[in-house]
Design an enzyme around this catalytic site. Sequence first.
Site, PDB file in Angstrom:
ATOM      1  N   LYS A  16     -19.535 -16.964  46.003  1.00 32.02           N
ATOM      2  CA  LYS A  16     -19.550 -18.350  46.489  1.00 32.02           C
ATOM      3  C   LYS A  16     -18.262 -18.693  47.250  1.00 32.02           C
ATOM      4  O   LYS A  16     -18.313 -19.390  48.253  1.00 32.02           O
ATOM      5  CB  LYS A  16     -19.689 -19.344  45.320  1.00 32.02           C
ATOM      6  CG  LYS A  16     -21.048 -19.327  44.651  1.00 32.02           C
ATOM      7  CD  LYS A  16     -21.244 -20.570  43.787  1.00 32.02           C
ATOM      8  CE  LYS A  16     -20.237 -20.643  42.648  1.00 32.02           C
ATOM      9  NZ  LYS A  16     -20.446 -19.589  41.610  1.00 32.02           N
ATOM     10  N   ARG A  91     -22.652 -30.312  37.858  1.00 24.59           N
ATOM     11  CA  ARG A  91     -22.946 -29.188  36.970  1.00 24.59           C
ATOM     12  C   ARG A  91     -24.212 -29.430  36.152  1.00 24.59           C
ATOM     13  O   ARG A  91     -24.681 -28.533  35.469  1.00 24.59           O
ATOM     14  CB  ARG A  91     -21.786 -28.939  36.008  1.00 24.59           C
ATOM     15  CG  ARG A  91     -20.563 -28.365  36.694  1.00 24.59           C
ATOM     16  CD  ARG A  91     -19.649 -27.701  35.684  1.00 24.59           C
ATOM     17  NE  ARG A  91     -18.347 -27.411  36.253  1.00 24.59           N
ATOM     18  CZ  ARG A  91     -18.071 -26.316  36.947  1.00 24.59           C
ATOM     19  NH1 ARG A  91     -19.015 -25.423  37.180  1.00 24.59           N
ATOM     20  NH2 ARG A  91     -16.864 -26.119  37.417  1.00 24.59           N
ATOM     21  N   ARG A 130     -15.150  -3.173  38.120  1.00 23.01           N
ATOM     22  CA  ARG A 130     -13.866  -3.432  38.762  1.00 23.01           C
ATOM     23  C   ARG A 130     -12.719  -2.853  37.955  1.00 23.01           C
ATOM     24  O   ARG A 130     -12.691  -2.960  36.732  1.00 23.01           O
ATOM     25  CB  ARG A 130     -13.687  -4.952  38.881  1.00 23.01           C
ATOM     26  CG  ARG A 130     -13.122  -5.354  40.193  1.00 23.01           C
ATOM     27  CD  ARG A 130     -13.470  -6.715  40.657  1.00 23.01           C
ATOM     28  NE  ARG A 130     -13.440  -7.771  39.675  1.00 23.01           N
ATOM     29  CZ  ARG A 130     -13.740  -9.027  39.979  1.00 23.01           C
ATOM     30  NH1 ARG A 130     -14.088  -9.334  41.206  1.00 23.01           N
ATOM     31  NH2 ARG A 130     -13.708  -9.951  39.045  1.00 23.01           N
ATOM     32  N   ARG A 164      -9.806  -5.534  33.467  1.00 27.26           N
ATOM     33  CA  ARG A 164      -9.308  -6.801  32.906  1.00 27.26           C
ATOM     34  C   ARG A 164     -10.303  -7.346  31.884  1.00 27.26           C
ATOM     35  O   ARG A 164     -11.495  -7.088  31.976  1.00 27.26           O
ATOM     36  CB  ARG A 164      -9.107  -7.830  34.022  1.00 27.26           C
ATOM     37  CG  ARG A 164      -8.017  -7.446  35.005  1.00 27.26           C
ATOM     38  CD  ARG A 164      -7.836  -8.529  36.018  1.00 27.26           C
ATOM     39  NE  ARG A 164      -9.158  -8.970  36.523  1.00 27.26           N
ATOM     40  CZ  ARG A 164      -9.334  -9.808  37.507  1.00 27.26           C
ATOM     41  NH1 ARG A 164      -8.308 -10.327  38.128  1.00 27.26           N
ATOM     42  NH2 ARG A 164     -10.540 -10.144  37.897  1.00 27.26           N
ATOM     43  N   ARG A 175     -20.553 -15.476  30.206  1.00 31.71           N
ATOM     44  CA  ARG A 175     -20.436 -16.420  31.325  1.00 31.71           C
ATOM     45  C   ARG A 175     -21.785 -16.621  32.009  1.00 31.71           C
ATOM     46  O   ARG A 175     -22.122 -17.733  32.436  1.00 31.71           O
ATOM     47  CB  ARG A 175     -19.405 -15.921  32.337  1.00 31.71           C
ATOM     48  CG  ARG A 175     -17.976 -16.140  31.872  1.00 31.71           C
ATOM     49  CD  ARG A 175     -16.991 -15.408  32.744  1.00 31.71           C
ATOM     50  NE  ARG A 175     -16.899 -15.960  34.093  1.00 31.71           N
ATOM     51  CZ  ARG A 175     -16.434 -15.282  35.139  1.00 31.71           C
ATOM     52  NH1 ARG A 175     -16.050 -14.026  35.011  1.00 31.71           N
ATOM     53  NH2 ARG A 175     -16.353 -15.848  36.325  1.00 31.71           N
TER      54      ARG A 175
END
Length: 225
Positions: A16, A91, A130, A164, A175
């Site tokens: 986004k 939201r 990642r 991470r 999430r």
Amino acid sequence: MSELNLILLGPPGAGKGTQADRLREDFGLAHISTGDMLRAQVEQGSELGRQAKSYMDAGELVPDEVIVGMITVRVAESDAGDGFLLDGFPRNESQADALGKALGGLERRLTAALLIEVPDEDLVRRLAGRRVCVKSPTHIYHVDFDPPKHEDVCDQDGARLIQRDDDREETIRRRLQVYHSQTEPLIAYYDRIGLLRRFDGRRSADEVHAHIRATVATLRLEEKL
Ligand SMILES: [Zn+2]
């Protein structure tokens, strides 16, 4: 009226931010991040900023009316004359309702809600692969799409690569769960009122951008008619 008033929806990791930057450049839109706006109003000590601060100091959420009030002030500024791209708000459905009414009071309205769709499994693969360099966090790799020459070793300085905490699969799945439970009703809401436009976020950033730009350009033409 040819202004473009947009909101951008999509899961974490859908790109986004990248698309928002490009849209802003393409169409000269004001990028309104509610988080940044809130901080700025509190710093300036405006009336709404003071109200917001009293809730924040008490450890409470800033009520929707205060946020919507700030958006109303912000969209009247000159850089939002050709339109805006709203980031971080609404939201949920009641916020979307409040926003629609406030814009109506300004004789403005949303042009579209742009949704970048990516299946959960693709997002998990994208994010969980990642790896970042322990020495320099700007050295970023991906185990599938951009692997280092030697496993877990940075090509540029030989330092160790780590995953991470934010990129751990469990964190990403949590999430995504939050995203689905909060955002799906909002998607249904914008679909119902005919403002939703869907984009396939599995494609490359350039392809997604081209598709969004073409759709938004068409919307603007329609606004002019
Ligand atoms: Zn490195």
